[in-house]
Scaffold this motif. Structure first.
Motif, PDB file in Angstrom:
ATOM      1  N   HIS A  34      51.873  16.405  35.769  1.00 51.90           N
ATOM      2  CA  HIS A  34      51.932  15.712  37.047  1.00 51.90           C
ATOM      3  C   HIS A  34      51.790  14.217  36.818  1.00 51.90           C
ATOM      4  N   HIS A  35      52.708  13.475  37.313  1.00 47.51           N
ATOM      5  CA  HIS A  35      52.662  12.027  37.200  1.00 47.51           C
ATOM      6  C   HIS A  35      52.654  11.427  38.597  1.00 47.51           C
ATOM      7  N   HIS A  36      51.856  10.424  38.742  1.00 45.83           N
ATOM      8  CA  HIS A  36      51.784   9.732  40.012  1.00 45.83           C
ATOM      9  C   HIS A  36      52.914   8.708  40.065  1.00 45.83           C
ATOM     10  N   ASN A 186      45.965  17.572  36.667  1.00 42.78           N
ATOM     11  CA  ASN A 186      47.174  16.765  36.832  1.00 42.78           C
ATOM     12  C   ASN A 186      47.851  16.495  35.490  1.00 42.78           C
ATOM     13  N   GLY A 187      47.904  17.535  34.645  1.00 45.69           N
ATOM     14  CA  GLY A 187      48.579  17.432  33.365  1.00 45.69           C
ATOM     15  C   GLY A 187      47.758  16.840  32.242  1.00 45.69           C
ATOM     16  N   GLU A 188      46.504  16.413  32.491  1.00 49.72           N
ATOM     17  CA  GLU A 188      45.655  15.812  31.468  1.00 49.72           C
ATOM     18  C   GLU A 188      44.523  16.778  31.111  1.00 49.72           C
ATOM     19  N   LEU A 189      44.298  16.952  29.819  1.00 50.37           N
ATOM     20  CA  LEU A 189      43.273  17.881  29.348  1.00 50.37           C
ATOM     21  C   LEU A 189      41.880  17.348  29.663  1.00 50.37           C
ATOM     22  N   VAL A 190      41.075  18.168  30.338  1.00 53.43           N
ATOM     23  CA  VAL A 190      39.700  17.775  30.666  1.00 53.43           C
ATOM     24  C   VAL A 190      38.673  18.642  29.932  1.00 53.43           C
ATOM     25  N   PHE A 191      39.058  19.842  29.487  1.00 54.72           N
ATOM     26  CA  PHE A 191      38.155  20.682  28.700  1.00 54.72           C
ATOM     27  C   PHE A 191      38.985  21.607  27.830  1.00 54.72           C
ATOM     28  N   SER A 192      38.544  21.791  26.581  1.00 56.71           N
ATOM     29  CA  SER A 192      39.238  22.643  25.620  1.00 56.71           C
ATOM     30  C   SER A 192      38.227  23.512  24.891  1.00 56.71           C
ATOM     31  N   LYS A 193      38.329  24.817  25.080  1.00 59.73           N
ATOM     32  CA  LYS A 193      37.479  25.749  24.337  1.00 59.73           C
ATOM     33  C   LYS A 193      37.865  25.779  22.866  1.00 59.73           C
TER      34      LYS A 193
END
Length: 232
Positions: A34-36, A186-193
């Protein structure tokens, strides 16, 4: 072949074919980024009216409305029984951030593991076919006499079929698992297991997503302010 033998042979074959149908279904597409986009069309010159800037208290109280128009993608390992955790996180985010769209999807394993997982059912079918009809298969392959290991497998055909089915399903489940629980805002990684080797807490994930939404809102407001000054 009596009914008990038919049941022992038919049940593993039925479950094997159901696994093959589920295996060759195409994986879901990757989450859209998702891009603004800002509207760069010329705007009419605003009238000189006093501007009311929100106070810090008003900004804190409006956090529940920043979810509108935003999408959170939770990509998890469906073969690892992570769906329950993903559904819990989805319900929590939708309650804490009204208006946000939470999408759940499977996170596929790496390509080599996916390719190997497609070979396992072929080997299972091959072993079961040789055990059941090896005397007709080997002559067609150019072997007039079956090899000695065939007679050992044929002597305990039901044990061979059951072992092949159980070991094949275990190996296939291992190859299809990715161990992932990745959260995108919005397409940006916020948490990665995969990176942190743990699951996020509910409060932790809410704060991470909320901070990302606030940062995106502030960036949009700053960009709109710079553009309005340049247009003036």
């Amino acid at each position: 072949m009596d009914r008990a033998q038919l049941l022992l042979v038919g049940l593993p074959l039925f479950l094997l074919f159901s696994d093959i149908v589920n295996l060759f279904t195409p994986p879901p597409p990757p989450p859209p980024h998702h891009h603004h986009h800002h509207d760069h069309r010329p705007q009419p010159k605003p009238q000189s009216v006093p501007l009311d800037f929100p106070t810090e208290k008003e900004k804190e109280s409006s956090i529940g409305g920043i979810g509108f128009g935003s999408t959170v993608n939770i990509n998890f390992c469906s073969s690892c029984s992570y769906r329950g955790t993903a559904v819990t996180m989805k319900n929590m985010l939708e309650n804490q951030l009204p208006g946000i769209n939470v999408v759940l999807a499977n996170y596929p394993p790496p390509l080599p593991k996916r390719l190997l997982s497609k070979v396992v059912p072929v080997v299972q079918i091959g072993v079961m076919g040789i055990v059941m009809a090896g005397e007709q298969i080997f002559p067609r392959l150019g072997f007039m006499t079956p090899p000695p290991w065939y007679y050992s497998m044929r002597a305990n055909r039901f044990g061979t079929i059951s072992t092949t089915w159980l070991l094949g399903n275990f190996l296939q489940s291992f190859l299809q698992s990715s161990g992932a629980f990745e959260v995108y805002c919005n397409g940006e990684l916020v948490f990665s297991k995969l990176k942190q080797q743990r699951f996020p807490g509910e409060i932790e994930l809410r704060d991470l997503v909320g901070q990302r939404l606030i940062a995106s809102t502030v960036a949009d407001d700053n960009g709109a302010g710079i553009w309005s000054h340049q247009s003036l």
